[in-house]
Structure formats: structure tokens, C-alpha cells
Design an enzyme around this catalytic site. Structure first.
Site, PDB file in Angstrom:
ATOM      1  N   LYS A  13     -47.507   7.845 -45.009  1.00 21.92           N
ATOM      2  CA  LYS A  13     -47.870   7.855 -43.567  1.00 21.92           C
ATOM      3  C   LYS A  13     -47.879   9.514 -43.559  1.00 21.92           C
ATOM      4  O   LYS A  13     -49.036   9.645 -43.388  1.00 21.92           O
ATOM      5  CB  LYS A  13     -46.781   6.671 -42.657  1.00 21.92           C
ATOM      6  CG  LYS A  13     -46.890   5.910 -42.633  1.00 21.92           C
ATOM      7  CD  LYS A  13     -46.123   4.902 -41.328  1.00 21.92           C
ATOM      8  CE  LYS A  13     -45.318   5.269 -41.481  1.00 21.92           C
ATOM      9  NZ  LYS A  13     -44.285   4.898 -41.919  1.00 21.92           N
ATOM     10  N   ARG A  88     -43.978   0.867 -33.417  1.00 23.30           N
ATOM     11  CA  ARG A  88     -42.755  -0.154 -34.584  1.00 23.30           C
ATOM     12  C   ARG A  88     -42.581  -1.378 -34.597  1.00 23.30           C
ATOM     13  O   ARG A  88     -41.856  -2.095 -34.339  1.00 23.30           O
ATOM     14  CB  ARG A  88     -42.057   0.918 -35.055  1.00 23.30           C
ATOM     15  CG  ARG A  88     -42.158   1.461 -36.092  1.00 23.30           C
ATOM     16  CD  ARG A  88     -40.835   3.001 -35.597  1.00 23.30           C
ATOM     17  NE  ARG A  88     -40.208   3.067 -37.264  1.00 23.30           N
ATOM     18  CZ  ARG A  88     -40.798   4.572 -37.650  1.00 23.30           C
ATOM     19  NH1 ARG A  88     -41.448   4.853 -37.381  1.00 23.30           N
ATOM     20  NH2 ARG A  88     -39.767   4.749 -38.931  1.00 23.30           N
ATOM     21  N   ARG A 122     -37.333  13.308 -51.414  1.00 19.45           N
ATOM     22  CA  ARG A 122     -38.472  13.360 -50.258  1.00 19.45           C
ATOM     23  C   ARG A 122     -38.126  14.516 -49.770  1.00 19.45           C
ATOM     24  O   ARG A 122     -36.671  14.181 -49.711  1.00 19.45           O
ATOM     25  CB  ARG A 122     -38.592  12.749 -49.248  1.00 19.45           C
ATOM     26  CG  ARG A 122     -39.478  13.343 -47.636  1.00 19.45           C
ATOM     27  CD  ARG A 122     -39.736  12.648 -47.016  1.00 19.45           C
ATOM     28  NE  ARG A 122     -39.369  11.390 -46.462  1.00 19.45           N
ATOM     29  CZ  ARG A 122     -39.705  10.489 -45.235  1.00 19.45           C
ATOM     30  NH1 ARG A 122     -41.101  10.187 -45.613  1.00 19.45           N
ATOM     31  NH2 ARG A 122     -38.925  10.122 -44.820  1.00 19.45           N
ATOM     32  N   ARG A 155     -33.840  14.486 -45.568  1.00 19.27           N
ATOM     33  CA  ARG A 155     -33.312  14.000 -44.681  1.00 19.27           C
ATOM     34  C   ARG A 155     -31.994  13.332 -44.755  1.00 19.27           C
ATOM     35  O   ARG A 155     -32.058  12.173 -45.068  1.00 19.27           O
ATOM     36  CB  ARG A 155     -33.740  13.298 -43.799  1.00 19.27           C
ATOM     37  CG  ARG A 155     -35.061  13.938 -43.406  1.00 19.27           C
ATOM     38  CD  ARG A 155     -36.873  12.920 -43.208  1.00 19.27           C
ATOM     39  NE  ARG A 155     -36.196  11.741 -42.322  1.00 19.27           N
ATOM     40  CZ  ARG A 155     -37.810  10.790 -41.596  1.00 19.27           C
ATOM     41  NH1 ARG A 155     -38.743  11.448 -41.727  1.00 19.27           N
ATOM     42  NH2 ARG A 155     -37.256   9.788 -41.209  1.00 19.27           N
ATOM     43  N   ARG A 166     -33.601   0.912 -42.876  1.00 23.53           N
ATOM     44  CA  ARG A 166     -34.896   1.088 -42.662  1.00 23.53           C
ATOM     45  C   ARG A 166     -35.800   0.143 -42.584  1.00 23.53           C
ATOM     46  O   ARG A 166     -36.484  -0.109 -42.211  1.00 23.53           O
ATOM     47  CB  ARG A 166     -34.731   2.786 -42.655  1.00 23.53           C
ATOM     48  CG  ARG A 166     -34.303   3.489 -42.157  1.00 23.53           C
ATOM     49  CD  ARG A 166     -34.319   4.830 -42.662  1.00 23.53           C
ATOM     50  NE  ARG A 166     -35.737   5.091 -42.629  1.00 23.53           N
ATOM     51  CZ  ARG A 166     -36.016   6.994 -43.930  1.00 23.53           C
ATOM     52  NH1 ARG A 166     -35.659   7.164 -44.310  1.00 23.53           N
ATOM     53  NH2 ARG A 166     -37.509   7.137 -43.056  1.00 23.53           N
TER      54      ARG A 166
HETATM   55  P1  AMP Z   1     -40.102   8.003 -39.396  1.00 23.70           P
HETATM   56  O1  AMP Z   1     -39.846   9.527 -39.515  1.00 23.70           O
HETATM   57  O2  AMP Z   1     -41.268   7.540 -39.043  1.00 23.70           O
HETATM   58  O3  AMP Z   1     -38.858   7.386 -40.291  1.00 23.70           O
HETATM   59  O4  AMP Z   1     -39.161   8.213 -37.986  1.00 23.70           O
HETATM   60  C1  AMP Z   1     -37.632   8.511 -37.930  1.00 23.70           C
HETATM   61  C2  AMP Z   1     -37.009   7.047 -37.475  1.00 23.70           C
HETATM   62  O5  AMP Z   1     -37.012   7.788 -35.878  1.00 23.70           O
HETATM   63  C3  AMP Z   1     -37.183   5.836 -37.248  1.00 23.70           C
HETATM   64  O6  AMP Z   1     -36.178   5.857 -38.234  1.00 23.70           O
HETATM   65  C4  AMP Z   1     -36.849   5.688 -36.170  1.00 23.70           C
HETATM   66  O7  AMP Z   1     -35.159   6.073 -35.884  1.00 23.70           O
HETATM   67  C5  AMP Z   1     -36.736   6.835 -35.165  1.00 23.70           C
HETATM   68  N1  AMP Z   1     -38.120   6.110 -34.230  1.00 23.70           N
HETATM   69  C6  AMP Z   1     -39.297   6.765 -34.903  1.00 23.70           C
HETATM   70  N2  AMP Z   1     -40.600   5.926 -34.206  1.00 23.70           N
HETATM   71  C7  AMP Z   1     -40.115   5.099 -33.654  1.00 23.70           C
HETATM   72  C8  AMP Z   1     -40.697   4.113 -32.885  1.00 23.70           C
HETATM   73  N3  AMP Z   1     -42.425   4.590 -32.940  1.00 23.70           N
HETATM   74  N4  AMP Z   1     -39.851   3.455 -32.599  1.00 23.70           N
HETATM   75  C9  AMP Z   1     -38.469   3.478 -32.713  1.00 23.70           C
HETATM   76  N5  AMP Z   1     -37.829   4.064 -32.939  1.00 23.70           N
HETATM   77  C10 AMP Z   1     -38.721   5.294 -33.881  1.00 23.70           C
END
Ligand code: AMP
Length: 217
Positions: A13, A88, A122, A155, A166
Site C-alpha cells: 500500500k 481499517r 522491509r 520497523r 497484525r
Molecule cells: P501501517 O503503517 O499502516 O502498517 O500502520 C502501523 C500501525 O499504526 C498499525 O499496526 C496500527 O497500530 C496503527 N494504525 C495505522 N492506521 C490505523 C488505523 N486506520 N486504525 C487503527 N490503527 C492504525
């Protein structure tokens, strides 16, 4: 053009969103990036949400929705944007419907085995947030960002123990969004079945889908 990018963690994404951002010159909004930045800056919000990111859990809807509402209301979003990592949950999707009308949803479909391999590979730039992948998108010099020369890191939530959690959270809370959107707006699904599929091929398919919908010329 107001777009949502859906897909499991590690489906690409972020990579695709940043490619589309450059092609169409519209802002890319990643809630994950916003949250990581808040944590890095040790803001009040950052302190509140750190435990969720560390454990691979979702940040509570109320917090995320407010962050997005404020961001989308900025002037640079007037002519369009791409949302990466939001919504999400169904509650977030319903809240978004009240804030703005989305034109289309892009769905990146990638098998789980490929995702786990990709996430472990990554790396992200500590300075500018650029994303690399040791399998398909290697930096020119090991562990150094091509764009700004900053150091690359893995990360914490890309470590194998958190990846599983996740993915579980994704299947339970986020996957149902696909059906939600299929009933409401056009969904462009692009499937990737190999670990080393070049990101530009996926972008081409997304752009072709957007053309078909007359969202770009
Ligand atoms: P990402 O970089 O999109 O994988 O997001 C990393 C982390 O941020 C996720 O595992 C959640 O803990 C938090 N996060 C990001 N976007 C959301 C969302 N829309 N709703 C809830 N938690 C989020």
C-alpha cells in the site's frame, strides 16, 4: 480524485500510494506514518498510541477518525488524496462516509506467505520515511537511503512475532471492508502472486483501472 488503498499489512500500500502521489500530484495520507511521527516527536498523542503500534493492535477508532478528519480538511486535500492505512474498521469507514465522498477503492491482493517474506525484508529511512525492500526495492548502498542519505531501519512491528498479530487483526477487522466498499463504490483489485513482482507493474494496473473509471485521462 479521492482514493482509498486497501490491502493487508505488507501488501505494498505504502509503495503504491507514494508512486500514485507522484504521478497524479495529490497528497498521500498514511495514518501509520502520522502515528510513527507523533511517537518519534514524543507528543501527547504519540505517548497515548505507542503501545498499540508496538503490539500490532489498532489505535482506537475515535482517535484515528479525529486525526483523519483534521488532515482531510487541510487545503491541500481539496482536489483529491489517497488514503493509505485508513479506514481499517467498519466504524472508521462509516465515519469517513460522513466526512467526504470517496471515488474509488484500490485493493491490493497478495497471498499471506508472500506478505510475511516481504515484511521481514522491509526497511524504512529514519530521516524521510522512504520505504525499501531488500528483495525488490534495494537501496543503491546497503542500509542508506537513496533519497536523503539517512540510515535505514527495520520497523519494530515488522519483526516476525508482531507480523502474525497484525495479520490476525487485519483479517478480523479490516478485510470485511472490501465487501462494504464493493457495495458502494468501484473497487480496483490488483493481484500480486510473487515476492519479486516489480512495483511499477502493479502501478500500471492501478492506473489502467483508474482510466477505465474515467478518474484520470
Ligand atoms: P501501517 O503503517 O499502516 O502498517 O500502520 C502501523 C500501525 O499504526 C498499525 O499496526 C496500527 O497500530 C496503527 N494504525 C495505522 N492506521 C490505523 C488505523 N486506520 N486504525 C487503527 N490503527 C492504525
Amino acid at each position: 480524485m479521492k482514493l482509498i488503498m486497501l490491502g493487508a499489512p505488507g501488501s505494498g500500500k505504502g509503495t503504491q500510494t507514494s508512486r500514485l502521489k507522484s504521478i497524479f500530484n495529490i497528497p498521500a495520507i498514511s495514518t501509520g506514518d502520522i502515528f510513527r511521527n507523533e511517537i518519534k516527536e514524543s507528543t501527547e498523542l504519540g505517548k497515548k498510541i505507542k503501545k498499540y503500534l508496538d503490539s500490532g493492535q489498532l489505535v482506537p477508532d475515535k482517535i484515528v477518525i479525529e486525526v483523519i478528519r483534521e488532515r482531510i480538511n487541510q487545503p491541500d486535500c481539496k482536489n483529491g488524496f489517497i488514503l493509505d492505512g485508513f479506514p481499517r474498521t467498519l466504524e472508521q469507514a462509516r465515519a469517513l462516509d460522513e466526512i467526504v465522498k470517496i471515488d474509488a477503492c484500490i485493493n491490493l491482493s497478495v497471498p499471506k506467505e508472500i506478505i510475511v517474506k516481504r515484511l521481514s525484508a522491509r526497511r524504512v529511512c529514519k530521516n524521510c520515511g522512504a520505504v525499501y525492500n531488500l528483495l525488490v526495492l534495494k537501496p543503491k548502498v546497503d542500509e542508506i537511503c537513496d533519497k536523503c542519505g539517512g540510515p535505514l531501519y527495520q520497523r519494530d512491528d515488522d519483526k516476525e512475532s508482531v507480523i502474525e498479530e497484525r495479520f490476525r487483526v487485519y483479517e478480523k477487522q479490516t478485510e470485511p471492508l472490501l465487501e462494504y466498499y464493493k457495495k458502494r463504490i468501484p473497487v480496483i483489485t490488483v493481484t500480486c502472486n510473487s515476492v519479486d513482482a516489480p512495483p511499477e507493474l502493479i502501478t500500471e494496473q492501478i492506473v489502467a483501472g483508474l482510466k477505465k473509471l474515467n478518474l484520470v485521462s
